[in-house]
Design a protein around this motif. Structure first.
Motif, PDB file in Angstrom:
ATOM      1  N   PRO A 103     -15.975  -4.762  12.858  1.00  0.00           N
ATOM      2  CA  PRO A 103     -16.118  -3.802  11.750  1.00  0.00           C
ATOM      3  C   PRO A 103     -16.832  -2.513  12.146  1.00  0.00           C
ATOM      4  N   LEU A 104     -17.746  -2.590  13.113  1.00  0.00           N
ATOM      5  CA  LEU A 104     -18.439  -1.372  13.558  1.00  0.00           C
ATOM      6  C   LEU A 104     -17.437  -0.353  14.096  1.00  0.00           C
ATOM      7  N   ALA A 105     -16.513  -0.826  14.941  1.00  0.00           N
ATOM      8  CA  ALA A 105     -15.513   0.068  15.516  1.00  0.00           C
ATOM      9  C   ALA A 105     -14.538   0.572  14.449  1.00  0.00           C
ATOM     10  N   VAL A 106     -14.166  -0.317  13.513  1.00  0.00           N
ATOM     11  CA  VAL A 106     -13.235   0.072  12.449  1.00  0.00           C
ATOM     12  C   VAL A 106     -13.874   1.124  11.544  1.00  0.00           C
ATOM     13  N   LEU A 107     -15.147   0.922  11.189  1.00  0.00           N
ATOM     14  CA  LEU A 107     -15.839   1.881  10.319  1.00  0.00           C
ATOM     15  C   LEU A 107     -15.983   3.247  10.981  1.00  0.00           C
TER      16      LEU A 107
ATOM     17  N   GLY B 200     -19.694 -26.672  24.368  1.00  0.00           N
ATOM     18  CA  GLY B 200     -18.473 -25.914  24.108  1.00  0.00           C
ATOM     19  C   GLY B 200     -18.475 -25.281  22.728  1.00  0.00           C
ATOM     20  N   ALA B 201     -18.978 -26.025  21.739  1.00  0.00           N
ATOM     21  CA  ALA B 201     -19.059 -25.494  20.372  1.00  0.00           C
ATOM     22  C   ALA B 201     -20.041 -24.328  20.304  1.00  0.00           C
ATOM     23  N   ILE B 202     -21.137 -24.440  21.028  1.00  0.00           N
ATOM     24  CA  ILE B 202     -22.117 -23.346  21.068  1.00  0.00           C
ATOM     25  C   ILE B 202     -21.489 -22.099  21.683  1.00  0.00           C
ATOM     26  N   GLY B 203     -20.761 -22.273  22.789  1.00  0.00           N
ATOM     27  CA  GLY B 203     -20.101 -21.137  23.430  1.00  0.00           C
ATOM     28  C   GLY B 203     -19.085 -20.472  22.520  1.00  0.00           C
ATOM     29  N   LEU B 204     -18.301 -21.285  21.800  1.00  0.00           N
ATOM     30  CA  LEU B 204     -17.313 -20.732  20.876  1.00  0.00           C
ATOM     31  C   LEU B 204     -17.989 -19.985  19.730  1.00  0.00           C
ATOM     32  N   ALA B 205     -19.087 -20.542  19.217  1.00  0.00           N
ATOM     33  CA  ALA B 205     -19.823 -19.891  18.131  1.00  0.00           C
ATOM     34  C   ALA B 205     -20.411 -18.555  18.589  1.00  0.00           C
ATOM     35  N   ILE B 206     -20.886 -18.514  19.813  1.00  0.00           N
ATOM     36  CA  ILE B 206     -21.462 -17.277  20.358  1.00  0.00           C
ATOM     37  C   ILE B 206     -20.405 -16.176  20.423  1.00  0.00           C
ATOM     38  N   MET B 207     -19.232 -16.507  20.955  1.00  0.00           N
ATOM     39  CA  MET B 207     -18.170 -15.495  21.071  1.00  0.00           C
ATOM     40  C   MET B 207     -17.652 -15.065  19.703  1.00  0.00           C
ATOM     41  N   THR B 208     -17.497 -16.020  18.796  1.00  0.00           N
ATOM     42  CA  THR B 208     -16.991 -15.694  17.461  1.00  0.00           C
ATOM     43  C   THR B 208     -17.957 -14.788  16.715  1.00  0.00           C
ATOM     44  N   ARG B 209     -19.247 -15.118  16.744  1.00  0.00           N
ATOM     45  CA  ARG B 209     -20.238 -14.294  16.055  1.00  0.00           C
ATOM     46  C   ARG B 209     -20.253 -12.874  16.600  1.00  0.00           C
ATOM     47  N   SER B 210     -20.245 -12.743  17.917  1.00  0.00           N
ATOM     48  CA  SER B 210     -20.340 -11.419  18.535  1.00  0.00           C
ATOM     49  C   SER B 210     -19.130 -10.552  18.207  1.00  0.00           C
ATOM     50  N   ALA B 211     -17.936 -11.111  18.348  1.00  0.00           N
ATOM     51  CA  ALA B 211     -16.713 -10.338  18.095  1.00  0.00           C
ATOM     52  C   ALA B 211     -16.561 -10.016  16.613  1.00  0.00           C
ATOM     53  N   ALA B 212     -16.833 -10.996  15.742  1.00  0.00           N
ATOM     54  CA  ALA B 212     -16.641 -10.803  14.300  1.00  0.00           C
ATOM     55  C   ALA B 212     -17.582  -9.748  13.733  1.00  0.00           C
TER      56      ALA B 212
ATOM     57  N   THR C 116     -22.738   8.817   7.195  1.00  0.00           N
ATOM     58  CA  THR C 116     -22.771   7.623   8.043  1.00  0.00           C
ATOM     59  C   THR C 116     -23.642   6.528   7.434  1.00  0.00           C
ATOM     60  N   LEU C 117     -23.885   6.588   6.144  1.00  0.00           N
ATOM     61  CA  LEU C 117     -24.788   5.644   5.486  1.00  0.00           C
ATOM     62  C   LEU C 117     -24.312   4.206   5.640  1.00  0.00           C
ATOM     63  N   VAL C 118     -23.036   3.971   5.367  1.00  0.00           N
ATOM     64  CA  VAL C 118     -22.493   2.611   5.480  1.00  0.00           C
ATOM     65  C   VAL C 118     -22.537   2.142   6.928  1.00  0.00           C
ATOM     66  N   ASN C 119     -22.136   3.009   7.859  1.00  0.00           N
ATOM     67  CA  ASN C 119     -22.141   2.646   9.280  1.00  0.00           C
ATOM     68  C   ASN C 119     -23.546   2.323   9.761  1.00  0.00           C
ATOM     69  N   SER C 120     -24.519   3.158   9.376  1.00  0.00           N
ATOM     70  CA  SER C 120     -25.892   2.946   9.811  1.00  0.00           C
ATOM     71  C   SER C 120     -26.456   1.651   9.235  1.00  0.00           C
ATOM     72  N   GLY C 121     -26.168   1.395   7.962  1.00  0.00           N
ATOM     73  CA  GLY C 121     -26.667   0.182   7.325  1.00  0.00           C
ATOM     74  C   GLY C 121     -26.081  -1.068   7.946  1.00  0.00           C
ATOM     75  N   PHE C 122     -24.771  -1.052   8.164  1.00  0.00           N
ATOM     76  CA  PHE C 122     -24.138  -2.230   8.766  1.00  0.00           C
ATOM     77  C   PHE C 122     -24.568  -2.397  10.218  1.00  0.00           C
ATOM     78  N   GLY C 123     -24.722  -1.278  10.946  1.00  0.00           N
ATOM     79  CA  GLY C 123     -25.187  -1.354  12.331  1.00  0.00           C
ATOM     80  C   GLY C 123     -26.574  -1.949  12.432  1.00  0.00           C
ATOM     81  N   LEU C 124     -27.460  -1.558  11.498  1.00  0.00           N
ATOM     82  CA  LEU C 124     -28.812  -2.123  11.484  1.00  0.00           C
ATOM     83  C   LEU C 124     -28.773  -3.616  11.184  1.00  0.00           C
ATOM     84  N   PHE C 125     -27.923  -4.001  10.227  1.00  0.00           N
ATOM     85  CA  PHE C 125     -27.779  -5.426   9.899  1.00  0.00           C
ATOM     86  C   PHE C 125     -27.315  -6.217  11.114  1.00  0.00           C
ATOM     87  N   VAL C 126     -26.317  -5.710  11.824  1.00  0.00           N
ATOM     88  CA  VAL C 126     -25.796  -6.409  12.997  1.00  0.00           C
ATOM     89  C   VAL C 126     -26.878  -6.548  14.061  1.00  0.00           C
ATOM     90  N   MET C 127     -27.633  -5.483  14.302  1.00  0.00           N
ATOM     91  CA  MET C 127     -28.677  -5.523  15.314  1.00  0.00           C
ATOM     92  C   MET C 127     -29.761  -6.541  14.961  1.00  0.00           C
TER      93      MET C 127
END
Length: 315
Positions: A160-164, A144-156, A194-205
Motif C-alpha cells: 500500500p505504501l507504493a500504491v499510495l 516454516g510458518a514463522i518464515g511465511l508469516a514474516i514474508m506475508t507481513r512485510s509484503a502486505a 501527504t497526510l494519508v501517506n505519512s500516517g500509514f508510513g508511521l503506522f507501518v514503521m
C-alpha cells in the motif's frame, strides 16, 4: 500500482544522488560499493550453502540464520540496480514506477530482516529458558510458518505504501537525497497532500521495526534474567556466548537506523549531507556484508565448514 503523471500527461522522473562532493569521481566510488556487494553476495551464499549441505545444521538456530542470509541478499539486490547505474554508468534518472518498485523491495526486505532478527531472539530465548523443550517448541513446521508469516507481513504492509505514492502529484523532475529510492525521501518531494501517506508510513514503521525492536529487547531481558540465575560462571559464559553473534547482528541493523531517524527528525539541517548519506549506506549496505563475517567468526560450526571449503586437503 498507479503510475503518477503530471496534469499534461507527461511522465515523472526522479534524479538519484551521487555522493556529495564526489560527483566527478563516481567511477572511483564505484570500487568500494562493488566490493561491498561482492562480499555480501559471497558471504550470504556461502552461509546458505553450508547450512543446506550439512544435515547437522538443520536446526532452528541455523534455519533462522539462512533466513537472515536470504533477507540480506534481497536487500542487497534491491539497492544494487540504481547504485550500479549511478556509480558505474553515471545514469541518475529513473522513472517513477521504477523508483516506487525499488522502494517497495528495499523496505520489504529491510522489515523481513528485522522480523528474522526477532525470530532469532525468540530462538535464543527458548534455547536458554526452556532447553529441554527447545526441539518440541521450535519444530521445522513452526519455523516454516514463522518464515511465511514474516514474508506475508512485510509484503502486505509495504505494497500500500507504493500504491499510495502513485496517487500523489510530483514535479516532472525530482531530486532525491540518495542513490536509491526510499519512502521518506520520495514522500517529501510530493506537491500534493501527504497526510494519508505519512500516517500509514508511521503506522507501518511502528508496527514492524518499532515492535520488533521492543520484542527483541524484551527477549534479552528474559535471557539476562535466566542467565543471571545460573550458579556456574562457566555456564553463564556459555549461555552468553550463544547470543553474541545475534547481538552484533541486531546492533549492525538498528544502530544506523535509529541514528538516521534521529537525524531525519531533529538534526538533518545541522549536519553535512555526507553524514546523512553515510548512515544510510551503513544501514542498507553493511549489515548484509558484515552479518556473514560475524557468524563465521563467532559460530564454530560455520567457521569449520568454511575452513574445510578453503582447505579441503588439510582438514
Amino acid at each position: 500500482m498507479a503510475i503518477p503523471s503530471n496534469n499534461n500527461g507527461s511522465s515523472i522522473f526522479f534524479i538519484l544522488m551521487d555522493l556529495p562532493g564526489l560527483e566527478a569521481a563516481h567511477c572511483w566510488t564505484a570500487i568500494p560499493v562493488c566490493f561491498v556487494y561482492v562480499l555480501s553476495l559471497l558471504g550470504n551464499i556461502t552461509i546458505m550453502y553450508i547450512i543446506k549441505s550439512v544435515p547437522s545444521l538443520h536446526t532452528p538456530m541455523y534455519l533462522f540464520l539462512s533466513m537472515l542470509s536470504m533477507a540480506d541478499l534481497g536487500l542487497s539486490a534491491s539497492t544494487l540496480p540504481s547504485m550500479a547505474a549511478v556509480f558505474l554508468l553515471g545514469q541518475r534518472k529513473v522513472e517513477a514506477a521504477t523508483c516506487f518498485t525499488q522502494l517497495f523491495f528495499i523496505h520489504t526486505f529491510s522489515v523481513i530482516e528485522s522480523a528474522v532478527l526477532l525470530a532469532m531472539a525468540f530462538d535464543r530465548c527458548v534455547a536458554i529458558r526452556e532447553p529441554l523443550r527447545y526441539a518440541t517448541i521450535l519444530t521445522s513446521k513452526r519455523i516454516g510458518a514463522i518464515g511465511l508469516a514474516i514474508m506475508t507481513r512485510s509484503a502486505a504492509l509495504h505494497l500500500p505504501l507504493a500504491v499510495l505514492l502513485g496517487r500523489l502529484k510530483f514535479q516532472p523532475i525530482n531530486a532525491l537525497s540518495h542513490s536509491y529510492c526510499v519512502h521518506p525521501d520520495v514522500l517529501r518531494l510530493a506537491s500534493s497532500s501527504t497526510l494519508v501517506n505519512s500516517g500509514f508510513g508511521l503506522f507501518v514503521m511502528l508496527f514492524t521495526l518499532g515492535m520488533d525492536a521492543i520484542l527483541i529487547l524484551f527477549s534479552y531481558v528474559l535471557i539476562l534474567k535466566t542467565v543471571l540465575s545460573i550458579a556456574s560462571n562457566a555456564e553463564r559464559l556459555k549461555a552468553f556466548n550463544t547470543c553474541i553473534s545475534h547481538v552484533c547482528a541486531v546492533l549492525l541493523f538498528y544502530t544506523p537506523l535509529v541514528s538516521l531517524s534521529m537525524i531525519h527528525r531533529f538534526g538533518k539541517k545541522k549536519l553535512p549531507a555526507q553524514v546523512y548519506m553515510l548512515l544510510s549506506y551503513l544501514h542498507f549496505l553493511f549489515p548484509p556484508m558484515l552479518n556473514p563475517i560475524v557468524y563465521s567468526v563467532k559460530t564454530k560450526e560455520i567457521q569449520v565448514r568454511i575452513l574445510k571449503m578453503l582447505h579441503p586437503k588439510t582438514l
